[in-house]
Write an enzyme that holds these catalytic residues in place. Structure first.
Site, PDB file in Angstrom:
ATOM      1  CB  CYS A  39       1.872   4.262   3.686  1.00  0.00           C
ATOM      2  SG  CYS A  39       1.808   3.116   5.055  1.00  0.00           S
TER       3      CYS A  39
ATOM      4  CG  HIS B 226      -0.356   9.251   2.533  1.00  0.00           C
ATOM      5  ND1 HIS B 226      -1.119  10.383   2.710  1.00  0.00           N
ATOM      6  CD2 HIS B 226      -1.105   8.221   3.003  1.00  0.00           C
ATOM      7  CE1 HIS B 226      -2.271  10.050   3.272  1.00  0.00           C
ATOM      8  NE2 HIS B 226      -2.292   8.737   3.451  1.00  0.00           N
TER       9      HIS B 226
ATOM     10  NE  ARG C  97      -5.606   8.195   9.534  1.00  0.00           N
ATOM     11  CZ  ARG C  97      -6.607   8.220   8.657  1.00  0.00           C
ATOM     12  NH1 ARG C  97      -7.344   9.299   8.512  1.00  0.00           N
ATOM     13  NH2 ARG C  97      -6.899   7.181   7.930  1.00  0.00           N
TER      14      ARG C  97
ATOM     15  CB  CYS D  25      -3.932   4.150   7.254  1.00  0.00           C
ATOM     16  SG  CYS D  25      -3.891   5.948   7.159  1.00  0.00           S
TER      17      CYS D  25
END
Lengths: 273, 208
Positions: free
Chosen positions: A182, A186, A230, A234
């Site tokens: 992730c 991010h 969501r 991802c």
């Protein structure tokens, strides 16, 4: 001389501060105008149709046991919906685990209404253009009943602490053929993929702005997308397999995100690209 | 007055230096992390199980927040450099036009990517600026505009960029970029096409 050195130090420090946003591009500005129009007239967000649908599904007797979800305990007592979402994920003694809103509704649909767990998680998310599934509509209704409240998930129970720590570890864990985590996308300020700006989720100031918009109406796929959906998306893009709705890893990631967003406003359903 | 200004400057510096999102939570147990990953993907077919595991490089980069100390960094660089396979014909430049198509395509290796005929892409534009006329580029990686021109189209640089695409960690340990060759995302021929996109004098990347 000394004064100019001080001034320079302050300027250098200010340049490094995350509060100074990068220049927004025109697309983002146009989207912001759209979002402001939605805030001025909240009924223009199509996600509200699923808030209403979810409310009906919550209150209607359904499933093999033909009961409503009004005895479902979202953490504030059976049937108490208002404000419950703002305090999720949390530890539930009856299930002996931490649950986010979707996992808790799944648990209630199975244990109270008698729905099949396997059927509910088989294909839990809608394809493009399809409406959000029933579970997601109920989650949208529940989330909306905390709109305007601040995220305040409890962090007292050891399993709540474990979930948040686990979520942070999963956020940075690299895996799959692309070596992605992730954090690859991010964990930095002002980055984008192609033209799409990426939220800096490991920074509380930015997490507070975006996490509260889930579940949100997604313009590009014209349906409400939940946070579990969501995350599933991802992992798809990260070349990982299908993330199981309600899995401990999925709840841990929600716990981490909500913890990053602590103090931010719930604004569900939000409006996403 | 001066002391106050100085204190303010120091405070501002400290705020800027503090790691974003610093957390006080106890670190998760690695065995527990691996167990929940295993349990999170029950629909994964047998030939996808390997994706749930980390190799030594992923594990070390994760543990060091992608900023490994010198000794670990050197060990990663060495190990990943040893994993590079070179073109059998010894040539590093393929076809830049094919390279441009590969740079545009994000296809491949997702659970919906089931075509047996469509090749995997490199998706370079997701993170890098390349050809000036392509405005839809990401900013996770550095701009690669004029990449070959800046390097005077050197033969050694063509070899170096082949190695970077084949295995980014051989040049930059704990790079965020996928190991396109080492992880069998792209073939040797495809990587040569991308090298040509960056290093060929005819490539639009070098005509800014």
């Amino acid at each position: 001389m000394t004064r100019s050195v001080f001034l320079l130090a302050v300027l250098v420090a200010a340049a490094g501060l995350p509060s100074i946003a990068p220049a927004q591009d025109a697309t983002e500005k146009a989207l912001e105008v759209y979002r402001q129009m939605l805030r001025d007239d909240p009924w223009s967000n199509p996600g509200n149709l699923d808030v209403d649908r979810g409310e009906q599904l919550w209150k209607t007797p359904r499933g093999p046991k033909n009961v409503s979800l009004e005895r479902c305990d979202l953490g504030k007592g059976p049937g108490k919906v208002e404000g419950a979402f703002a305090e999720l994920p949390r530890y539930f003694a009856d299930a002996d685990r931490v649950m986010d809103v979707e996992t808790r509704i799944l648990w209630c649909m199975v244990s109270l209404q008698g729905f099949s767990h396997a059927e509910l998680v088989a294909k839990p998310h809608p394809g493009g253009g399809q409406p959000v599934k029933e579970l997601g509509a109920i989650a949208t209704y529940v989330a909306h009943q905390s709109s305007g409240m601040k995220f305040a998930a409890p962090l007292a129970h050891p399993k709540e602490k474990e979930a948040a720590a686990l979520g942070e570890a999963l956020f940075v864990r690299r895996s799959g053929p692309f070596d992605f985590a992730c954090a690859t996308c991010h964990a930095d300020q002002g980055r984008r993929i192609r033209l799409q700006p990426l939220p800096f989720l490991s920074q509380p100031a930015e997490a507070r702005k975006v996490v509260g918009e889930w579940p949100g109406y997604r313009v590009s796929t014209s349906h409400v997308m939940t946070l579990q959906h969501r995350l599933y998306d991802c992992f798809w893009q990260m070349r990982m397999p299908q993330l199981e709705l309600g899995s401990e890893a999925s709840v841990a990631l929600v716990s981490y995100l909500v913890r990053q967003a602590a103090g931010g406003d719930v604004a569900a359903p939000g409006l996403k690209r | 007055m001066r002391a106050l200004t100085f204190a303010l400057a120091l405070a501002a510096l400290a705020a800027a230096a503090a790691p974003a999102g610093a957390q006080q939570a106890p670190a998760a147990d690695p065995a527990k992390v691996q167990a929940v990953v295993k349990a999170a993907f029950p629909k994964a077919p047998a030939d996808w199980q390997a994706r749930l595991e980390q190799d030594a490089t992923m594990r070390e980069c994760t543990a060091h927040g992608n900023n490994p100390p010198k000794a670990a960094s050197e060990a990663i660089r060495k190990r990943e450099a040893a994993a590079i396979e070179y073109p059998p014909d010894g040539k590093f430049l393929g076809d830049w036009q094919k390279g441009e198509a590969l740079a545009q395509s994000g296809y491949g290796l997702r659970f919906t990517d089931t075509s047996t005929s469509r090749p995997n892409g490199g998706n370079c534009y997701a993170c890098h600026k390349l050809t000036r006329t392509e405005l839809s580029y990401g900013t996770i990686g550095p701009s690669l505009g004029n990449y070959g021109k800046i390097r005077d189209f050197g033969a050694e640089d063509a070899k170096a960029v082949y190695e970077k695409i084949y295995n980014s960690h051989a040049a930059f340990p704990c790079s965020l970029m996928p190991r396109f060759g080492a992880n069998k995302i792209l073939t040797i021929e495809q990587i040569k096409d991308l090298v040509a996109l960056l290093m060929s004098p005819e490539s639009p990347v070098n005509k800014e």
